[in-house]
Design a protein around this motif. Sequence first.
Motif, mmCIF file in Angstrom:
data_model
loop_
_atom_site.group_PDB
_atom_site.id
_atom_site.type_symbol
_atom_site.label_atom_id
_atom_site.label_comp_id
_atom_site.label_asym_id
_atom_site.label_seq_id
_atom_site.Cartn_x
_atom_site.Cartn_y
_atom_site.Cartn_z
ATOM 1 N N GLU A 5 0.834 -1.217 0.000
ATOM 2 C CA GLU A 5 0.000 0.000 0.000
ATOM 3 C C GLU A 5 0.868 1.266 0.000
ATOM 4 N N LEU A 6 2.168 1.121 0.216
ATOM 5 C CA LEU A 6 3.019 2.286 0.471
ATOM 6 C C LEU A 6 3.844 2.676 -0.751
ATOM 7 N N LYS A 7 3.280 2.436 -1.920
ATOM 8 C CA LYS A 7 3.917 2.861 -3.177
ATOM 9 C C LYS A 7 2.831 3.078 -4.235
ATOM 10 N N THR A 47 2.462 11.263 15.040
ATOM 11 C CA THR A 47 1.851 11.397 13.733
ATOM 12 C C THR A 47 2.869 11.905 12.723
ATOM 13 N N TYR A 48 2.422 12.098 11.470
ATOM 14 C CA TYR A 48 3.349 12.547 10.412
ATOM 15 C C TYR A 48 2.611 13.499 9.469
ATOM 16 N N LEU A 49 3.375 14.407 8.903
ATOM 17 C CA LEU A 49 2.891 15.427 7.969
ATOM 18 C C LEU A 49 1.970 14.863 6.877
ATOM 19 N N ALA A 58 -4.802 7.322 7.354
ATOM 20 C CA ALA A 58 -4.885 6.809 8.741
ATOM 21 C C ALA A 58 -4.364 7.846 9.741
ATOM 22 N N LYS A 59 -3.318 8.582 9.364
ATOM 23 C CA LYS A 59 -2.793 9.619 10.287
ATOM 24 C C LYS A 59 -3.799 10.762 10.431
ATOM 25 N N ALA A 60 -4.529 11.097 9.355
ATOM 26 C CA ALA A 60 -5.574 12.128 9.473
ATOM 27 C C ALA A 60 -6.631 11.662 10.475
ATOM 28 N N GLY A 114 9.518 14.656 12.103
ATOM 29 C CA GLY A 114 10.141 14.617 10.779
ATOM 30 C C GLY A 114 10.686 13.216 10.531
ATOM 31 N N PRO A 115 11.104 12.906 9.280
ATOM 32 C CA PRO A 115 11.591 11.558 8.954
ATOM 33 C C PRO A 115 12.786 11.122 9.808
ATOM 34 N N ILE A 116 12.674 9.943 10.398
ATOM 35 C CA ILE A 116 13.751 9.360 11.212
ATOM 36 C C ILE A 116 13.928 7.918 10.736
ATOM 37 N N VAL A 142 10.784 1.300 2.789
ATOM 38 C CA VAL A 142 9.608 1.945 2.196
ATOM 39 C C VAL A 142 10.021 3.301 1.617
ATOM 40 N N GLY A 143 9.548 3.589 0.410
ATOM 41 C CA GLY A 143 9.855 4.858 -0.247
ATOM 42 C C GLY A 143 11.353 5.015 -0.482
ATOM 43 N N ASP A 144 11.772 6.199 -0.943
ATOM 44 C CA ASP A 144 13.197 6.470 -1.105
ATOM 45 C C ASP A 144 13.609 7.377 0.044
HETATM 46 C C1 KAL Z 1 6.671 9.110 2.976
HETATM 47 C C2 KAL Z 1 7.383 8.328 3.761
HETATM 48 C C3 KAL Z 1 8.238 7.259 3.180
HETATM 49 C C4 KAL Z 1 7.770 5.902 3.508
HETATM 50 C C5 KAL Z 1 6.347 5.550 3.110
HETATM 51 C C6 KAL Z 1 5.526 5.001 3.988
HETATM 52 C C7 KAL Z 1 5.844 4.757 5.405
HETATM 53 C C8 KAL Z 1 4.881 4.276 6.212
HETATM 54 C C9 KAL Z 1 5.095 3.991 7.665
HETATM 55 C C10 KAL Z 1 4.576 2.626 8.093
HETATM 56 C C11 KAL Z 1 4.418 2.624 9.595
HETATM 57 C C12 KAL Z 1 5.586 1.593 7.647
HETATM 58 C C13 KAL Z 1 5.144 0.156 7.728
HETATM 59 O O1 KAL Z 1 4.047 -0.155 8.149
HETATM 60 C C14 KAL Z 1 6.166 -0.851 7.290
HETATM 61 C C15 KAL Z 1 5.630 -2.279 7.227
HETATM 62 O O2 KAL Z 1 4.847 -2.458 6.059
HETATM 63 C C16 KAL Z 1 6.815 -3.279 7.129
HETATM 64 N N1 KAL Z 1 7.687 -3.226 8.310
HETATM 65 C C17 KAL Z 1 7.480 -4.007 9.400
HETATM 66 O O3 KAL Z 1 6.554 -4.798 9.474
HETATM 67 C C18 KAL Z 1 8.437 -3.806 10.559
HETATM 68 C C19 KAL Z 1 9.186 -5.110 10.779
HETATM 69 C C20 KAL Z 1 7.630 -3.359 11.781
HETATM 70 C C21 KAL Z 1 8.480 -3.156 13.021
HETATM 71 O O4 KAL Z 1 7.048 -2.116 11.430
HETATM 72 C C22 KAL Z 1 5.838 -1.788 11.953
HETATM 73 N N2 KAL Z 1 5.399 -0.559 11.594
HETATM 74 O O5 KAL Z 1 5.221 -2.522 12.680
HETATM 75 C C23 KAL Z 1 7.267 8.472 5.262
HETATM 76 C C24 KAL Z 1 8.581 8.745 5.969
HETATM 77 C C25 KAL Z 1 9.245 9.999 5.418
HETATM 78 C C26 KAL Z 1 8.315 8.960 7.469
HETATM 79 C C27 KAL Z 1 7.795 7.740 8.186
HETATM 80 C C28 KAL Z 1 8.610 6.514 8.151
HETATM 81 C C29 KAL Z 1 6.591 7.861 8.791
HETATM 82 C C30 KAL Z 1 5.937 6.833 9.621
HETATM 83 O O6 KAL Z 1 4.734 6.986 9.878
HETATM 84 O O7 KAL Z 1 6.585 5.908 10.103
#
Ligand code: KAL
Length: 258
Positions: free
Chosen positions: A103-105, A148-150, A165-167, A193-195, A203-205
């Motif tokens: 879902e993240l692309k 949350t995130y921008l 979801a963040k909204a 901010g991004p960490i 995920v993403g670049d």
């Molecule tokens: C625009 C940004 C770039 C990345 C795009 C989407 C990021 C979404 C965050 C979300 C929480 C990531 C996942 O759910 C990853 C998941 O699909 C796979 N990873 C896992 O399952 C790991 C092992 C576990 C520990 O992760 C989780 N979440 O349980 C957003 C960037 C610039 C900022 C970010 C990273 C924002 C954010 O909300 O985290």
Amino acid sequence: MKFSLEGRTYVIMGVANKRSIAWGIARSLHDAGARLIFTYASERFEKSVKDLVDSSLEEHNSLFYECDVTNDDAIDQTFTAIKNDVGVIHGLAHCIAFANKEELKGEYMNASREGFLTAHNISAYSLTAVAKAAKPLMTDGGSIVTLTYLGGEKVVENYNVMGVAKASLDASMRYLASDLGKYNIRVNAISAGPIRTLSAKGVGDFNKILKEIEERAPLRRPVTQEEVGDTAYYLMSDLSRGVTGEIIHVDSGFSIIG
Ligand code: KAL
Ligand code: NDP
């Protein structure tokens, strides 16, 4: 010397490893003298969270509980156990989000019903569920902080269903602040901010995103877990006693740039 949190107990949800934002919050609260309670999604993370706490926090008397936030019974059992073991808590840090990788692309429009519901269930509804379960333990008032995130306020490439979801999380935070204010329980969000954390991996670049922060954010650098941790400490302490229903951006100022 920090404003002391001695004698206070805080629940920290969402430490995966030492890079987690929740871990930055844990260290900041620990440095201020707080007692910490850690929750993790499943038993398989118990040892790694315990080892991290034992090896990094001096003189801690932390407690540990499993809590998968998709399971109402697990949430009930966790907070019942915390009530039996410590009685009163003074705050809770909710640092939990998840969306399926696919879902993240690409375009948001292609979000599946299942992917949409999963992201909302874990990343947004969970705040409401844990706030309700934590309320009876906050008899001295309290502070609930979520992350949350921008991408919940503006369109950010690839963030997609997680942005929606963040909204929902941001709005939930405000409605909860309204409900819980009469009990002197405050609810706020930190927009970080991004960490580079485990969630951000793959995920993403991410390098491209960090480069844009270095070029365009007012502070010209990314933020750290410690900086988010110190803002959470402010929100958990009485320094912020007049603040509720607020989103504080800890993002080097990036959100003000058009
Ligand atoms: C625009 C940004 C770039 C990345 C795009 C989407 C990021 C979404 C965050 C979300 C929480 C990531 C996942 O759910 C990853 C998941 O699909 C796979 N990873 C896992 O399952 C790991 C092992 C576990 C520990 O992760 C989780 N979440 O349980 C957003 C960037 C610039 C900022 C970010 C990273 C924002 C954010 O909300 O985290
Ligand atoms: P981490 O990967 O370190 O933490 C994410 C946490 O979510 C993990 O501890 C994971 O637990 C937990 N989690 C996922 N599903 C469940 C579940 N069903 N029940 C309980 N816990 C669950 O990443 P971050 O520290 O980056 O993320 C923390 C928060 O910060 C998230 O809300 C994220 O959206 C937000 N954020 C992150 C930013 C960043 O750039 N990193 C920017 C802005 C906001 P487990 O490991 O046990 O599965």
